[in-house]
Design a protein around this motif. Structure first.
Motif, mmCIF file in Angstrom:
data_model
loop_
_atom_site.group_PDB
_atom_site.id
_atom_site.type_symbol
_atom_site.label_atom_id
_atom_site.label_comp_id
_atom_site.label_asym_id
_atom_site.label_seq_id
_atom_site.Cartn_x
_atom_site.Cartn_y
_atom_site.Cartn_z
ATOM 1 N N VAL A 133 1.579 3.738 12.455
ATOM 2 C CA VAL A 133 1.019 3.377 11.148
ATOM 3 C C VAL A 133 0.950 1.868 10.939
ATOM 4 O O VAL A 133 0.034 1.364 10.310
ATOM 5 C CB VAL A 133 1.783 4.081 9.994
ATOM 6 C CG1 VAL A 133 3.265 3.749 10.022
ATOM 7 C CG2 VAL A 133 1.187 3.739 8.638
ATOM 8 N N GLN A 134 1.901 1.132 11.492
ATOM 9 C CA GLN A 134 1.818 -0.336 11.445
ATOM 10 C C GLN A 134 1.079 -0.810 12.687
ATOM 11 O O GLN A 134 1.434 -0.425 13.804
ATOM 12 C CB GLN A 134 3.220 -0.948 11.423
ATOM 13 C CG GLN A 134 3.913 -0.896 10.071
ATOM 14 C CD GLN A 134 3.454 -1.982 9.108
ATOM 15 O OE1 GLN A 134 2.677 -2.870 9.475
ATOM 16 N NE2 GLN A 134 3.912 -1.905 7.877
ATOM 17 N N GLY A 189 1.300 9.288 15.122
ATOM 18 C CA GLY A 189 2.214 8.765 14.106
ATOM 19 C C GLY A 189 2.246 7.267 13.879
ATOM 20 O O GLY A 189 2.887 6.807 12.938
ATOM 21 N N ARG A 245 0.836 -1.189 0.000
ATOM 22 C CA ARG A 245 0.000 0.000 0.000
ATOM 23 C C ARG A 245 0.875 1.245 0.000
ATOM 24 O O ARG A 245 1.851 1.322 0.742
ATOM 25 C CB ARG A 245 -0.924 -0.002 1.226
ATOM 26 C CG ARG A 245 -2.128 0.916 1.006
ATOM 27 C CD ARG A 245 -2.720 1.399 2.278
ATOM 28 N NE ARG A 245 -3.291 0.359 3.096
ATOM 29 C CZ ARG A 245 -3.622 0.548 4.369
ATOM 30 N NH1 ARG A 245 -3.442 1.722 4.942
ATOM 31 N NH2 ARG A 245 -4.133 -0.432 5.065
ATOM 32 N N ARG A 275 -2.664 6.662 16.305
ATOM 33 C CA ARG A 275 -2.540 7.075 14.907
ATOM 34 C C ARG A 275 -2.240 8.569 14.807
ATOM 35 O O ARG A 275 -1.438 9.009 13.986
ATOM 36 C CB ARG A 275 -3.844 6.746 14.168
ATOM 37 C CG ARG A 275 -3.862 7.117 12.699
ATOM 38 C CD ARG A 275 -3.106 6.116 11.839
ATOM 39 N NE ARG A 275 -3.075 6.525 10.451
ATOM 40 C CZ ARG A 275 -1.969 6.741 9.739
ATOM 41 N NH1 ARG A 275 -0.793 6.533 10.290
ATOM 42 N NH2 ARG A 275 -2.023 7.123 8.503
ATOM 43 N N TYR A 290 -4.300 2.769 9.155
ATOM 44 C CA TYR A 290 -3.283 1.795 9.605
ATOM 45 C C TYR A 290 -3.074 0.723 8.543
ATOM 46 O O TYR A 290 -3.990 0.388 7.795
ATOM 47 C CB TYR A 290 -3.748 1.066 10.868
ATOM 48 C CG TYR A 290 -3.539 1.797 12.162
ATOM 49 C CD1 TYR A 290 -2.295 1.836 12.762
ATOM 50 C CD2 TYR A 290 -4.600 2.427 12.795
ATOM 51 C CE1 TYR A 290 -2.106 2.483 13.974
ATOM 52 C CE2 TYR A 290 -4.432 3.081 14.011
ATOM 53 C CZ TYR A 290 -3.176 3.098 14.593
ATOM 54 O OH TYR A 290 -2.990 3.741 15.783
ATOM 55 N N TYR A 291 -1.873 0.151 8.546
ATOM 56 C CA TYR A 291 -1.635 -1.102 7.841
ATOM 57 C C TYR A 291 -1.767 -2.187 8.897
ATOM 58 O O TYR A 291 -0.971 -2.249 9.833
ATOM 59 C CB TYR A 291 -0.238 -1.121 7.224
ATOM 60 C CG TYR A 291 -0.015 -2.322 6.329
ATOM 61 C CD1 TYR A 291 -0.311 -2.256 4.975
ATOM 62 C CD2 TYR A 291 0.459 -3.522 6.857
ATOM 63 C CE1 TYR A 291 -0.132 -3.364 4.155
ATOM 64 C CE2 TYR A 291 0.636 -4.627 6.045
ATOM 65 C CZ TYR A 291 0.341 -4.532 4.687
ATOM 66 O OH TYR A 291 0.525 -5.643 3.881
ATOM 67 N N ALA A 313 1.907 12.441 9.702
ATOM 68 C CA ALA A 313 2.867 12.617 10.804
ATOM 69 C C ALA A 313 4.297 12.744 10.288
ATOM 70 O O ALA A 313 5.131 13.398 10.899
ATOM 71 C CB ALA A 313 2.767 11.457 11.780
ATOM 72 N N ARG A 348 5.921 4.244 15.556
ATOM 73 C CA ARG A 348 5.540 3.780 14.213
ATOM 74 C C ARG A 348 4.690 2.513 14.302
ATOM 75 O O ARG A 348 3.857 2.239 13.475
ATOM 76 C CB ARG A 348 6.793 3.465 13.386
ATOM 77 C CG ARG A 348 7.625 4.659 13.056
ATOM 78 C CD ARG A 348 7.033 5.396 11.868
ATOM 79 N NE ARG A 348 7.870 6.531 11.512
ATOM 80 C CZ ARG A 348 7.664 7.773 11.931
ATOM 81 N NH1 ARG A 348 6.634 8.033 12.722
ATOM 82 N NH2 ARG A 348 8.451 8.748 11.559
ATOM 83 N N TRP A 349 4.967 1.732 15.333
ATOM 84 C CA TRP A 349 4.369 0.415 15.479
ATOM 85 C C TRP A 349 3.482 0.370 16.713
ATOM 86 O O TRP A 349 3.943 0.673 17.809
ATOM 87 C CB TRP A 349 5.482 -0.620 15.709
ATOM 88 C CG TRP A 349 5.688 -1.533 14.558
ATOM 89 C CD1 TRP A 349 6.680 -1.452 13.638
ATOM 90 C CD2 TRP A 349 4.910 -2.688 14.237
ATOM 91 N NE1 TRP A 349 6.549 -2.481 12.755
ATOM 92 C CE2 TRP A 349 5.488 -3.251 13.085
ATOM 93 C CE3 TRP A 349 3.771 -3.282 14.794
ATOM 94 C CZ2 TRP A 349 4.968 -4.395 12.481
ATOM 95 C CZ3 TRP A 349 3.260 -4.415 14.192
ATOM 96 C CH2 TRP A 349 3.859 -4.965 13.047
#
Lengths: 90, 375
Positions: free
Chosen positions: B61-62, B59, A16, B56, B88-89, A22, B13-14
């Motif tokens: 995203v995973q 920041g 994706r 989210r 999100y992924y 951010a 990030r996670w």
């Protein structure tokens, strides 16, 4: 991996591509991973919509950014993208 | 409030959402805490949605949806759908046990991006034995269905002394199942794996043999299958850059809403890990004692403090330092510069003796009964 000049290029259906507010940049997301893209890489990948071949993508990007001479850079980046599975050809 | 204006704090990030500690399997290397049964309260669907929204915003995203077995949460589809709307992924990290084709389709509709299925071994007997549940054939079917419905399929096999001899067969199984990614996760010795270490830690020769096979396979399938090889750090002379640095990248939320800088951090004393029902994710990430505890380099002792590699591995793993040396501020004993490296060498030696002895102690399986006994 070499790009076949006769076939269209599409972005991988199992990855994706999205804008991250951010980080103020586009990223590629895939299982448990992320690649942060600079502006030009993101523009090249967005042009991989499954209808255009390599030559068309180069020509369209030249037009869009009112420039020329990017053949080698774009081709080289797409070869890496293909190797990483970010894009595919039928 | 120290962190609020600290420019050195990077966004997470996670987000690892451990939705539940319930699990139909009993793997003896489970990373859940030994006393998980004492934390049986689970936060609500609305709590999870709020957590996802807040994380989210700063920041993340995973998203890892994990457990226990996340499929036991009936609101999984609702959580996935909320995650998708937020961008999100989302990665479902599952044993596959009980996953039907209907649910695979419902999760796809909800917006799930990928499913990671774990299989314990390449043979039914051993896989079922390690899982403590008859599940091998069902898991293989699930792997096929995951592929059929267009998900990237990640096959995860945790490697240890009971199955490391099957490496070649495990790789063949991954190929047969059409895995897009294969995670060969050498056991990390926390939680249940720590308790079972003498029975699980392979010998150095076994590691070397298995790694050679995996390396050759990696070259063979280049371009078709990606291999994630989680290194066995006991046989390294530098520690892993655990969590990519404390409080820099990873945020774990446990089933009861406790926020953890790493999924094993519950084992560490005195962190006062905050709960999402008391604080926002932003407050937790930036201001909490737990998330600031090992940020930066100030906390380090020698030899880390003056080491020119400290920005590379951040002193290694805090949980490993604590479990092995009793001091969570110590250099990870994996490091050959550590004055306590002998602890790792002794652990290797004891496990080796156990492997060669005739009366090996049985594995302690991860289940409610053993969890209550262990408290």
């Amino acid at each position: 991996m070499p790009i076949n000049p006769n076939l269209p290029i599409s972005f991988s259906p199992t990855h994706r591509l999205q804008w991250e507010e951010a980080q103020q940049r586009d990223v590629i997301l895939y299982p448990e991973g992320m690649v942060e893209l600079n502006h030009s890489s993101a523009e090249i990948l967005k042009a991989c919509d499954g209808t255009r071949t390599l030559a068309q993508i180069i020509s369209d990007l030249h037009k869009k950014f009112n420039t020329s001479g990017l053949e080698n850079d774009i081709t080289h980046f797409l070869e890496i993208a293909l190797q990483n599975g970010w894009i595919k050809q039928p | 409030m120290a962190g609020l204006n600290n420019p050195n704090i990077t966004p997470p990030r996670w987000l690892l959402a451990e939705l539940t500690y319930k699990c139909p399997l009993q793997c003896p290397y489970c990373s859940n805490p030994l006393n998980y049964a004492a934390h049986s309260h689970e936060i609500s669907t609305e709590d999870w949605k709020r957590v996802l929204t807040q994380a989210r915003k700063i920041g993340a995203v995973q998203l890892g949806l994990s457990g226990g077995e996340p499929l036991t949460r009936q609101d999984l589809e609702e959580i996935v759908s909320h995650a998708r709307q937020l961008g999100y992924y989302s990665n479902l990290i599952t044993s596959g046990y009980g996953l039907t084709e209907e649910r695979i389709m419902a999760l796809k509709t909800a917006g799930l991006d990928h499913i990671q299925v774990s299989i314990q071994a390449s043979s039914a007997d051993l896989s079922d034995h390690l899982a403590g549940t008859k599940s091998f054939e069902h898991k293989k079917q699930v792997a096929h269905l995951v592929k059929k419905h267009g998900y990237p399929m990640v096959l995860c096999v945790v490697i240890h002394r009971e199955n490391i001899h099957q490496m070649a067969d495990i790789l063949a199984m991954a190929e047969e199942l059409g895995a897009d990614y294969l995670e060969l996760a050498n056991t990390q010795y926390y939680g249940w794996a720590h308790v079972n270490r003498n029975a699980l830690l392979p010998t150095k020769e076994q590691f070397a043999a298995a790694e050679n096979i995996a390396q050759a396979f990696k070259e063979k399938v280049a371009g078709k299958m990606k291999i994630y090889y989680v290194v066995p750090d006991f046989y390294e002379d530098r520690p892993k850059a655990c969590m990519n640095g404390w409080g820099t990248t990873f945020l774990t939320i446990a089933p009861d809403g406790v926020a953890l800088p790493c999924h094993s951090a519950r084992e560490l004393p005195g962190l006062d890990c905050p709960n999402v029902n008391d604080f926002s994710i932003e407050e937790i990430w930036k201001e909490s004692k737990a998330f600031n505890f090992f940020r930066g380099f100030e906390w380090m002792q020698e030899p880390c403090r003056s080491c020119d590699e400290k920005a590379k591995d951040f002193g290694g793993c805090r949980c490993q330092a604590y479990l092995l040396s009793g001091d969570m501020n110590a250099t990870d004993p994996v490091c050959s510069k550590s004055t306590q490296r002998h602890l790792i060498d002794e652990a290797i030696s004891v496990a080796r003796d156990s492997a060669l002895s005739a009366d090996e102690k049985p594995l302690i399986f991860r289940n409610n009964k053993n969890s209550r006994l262990g408290q």
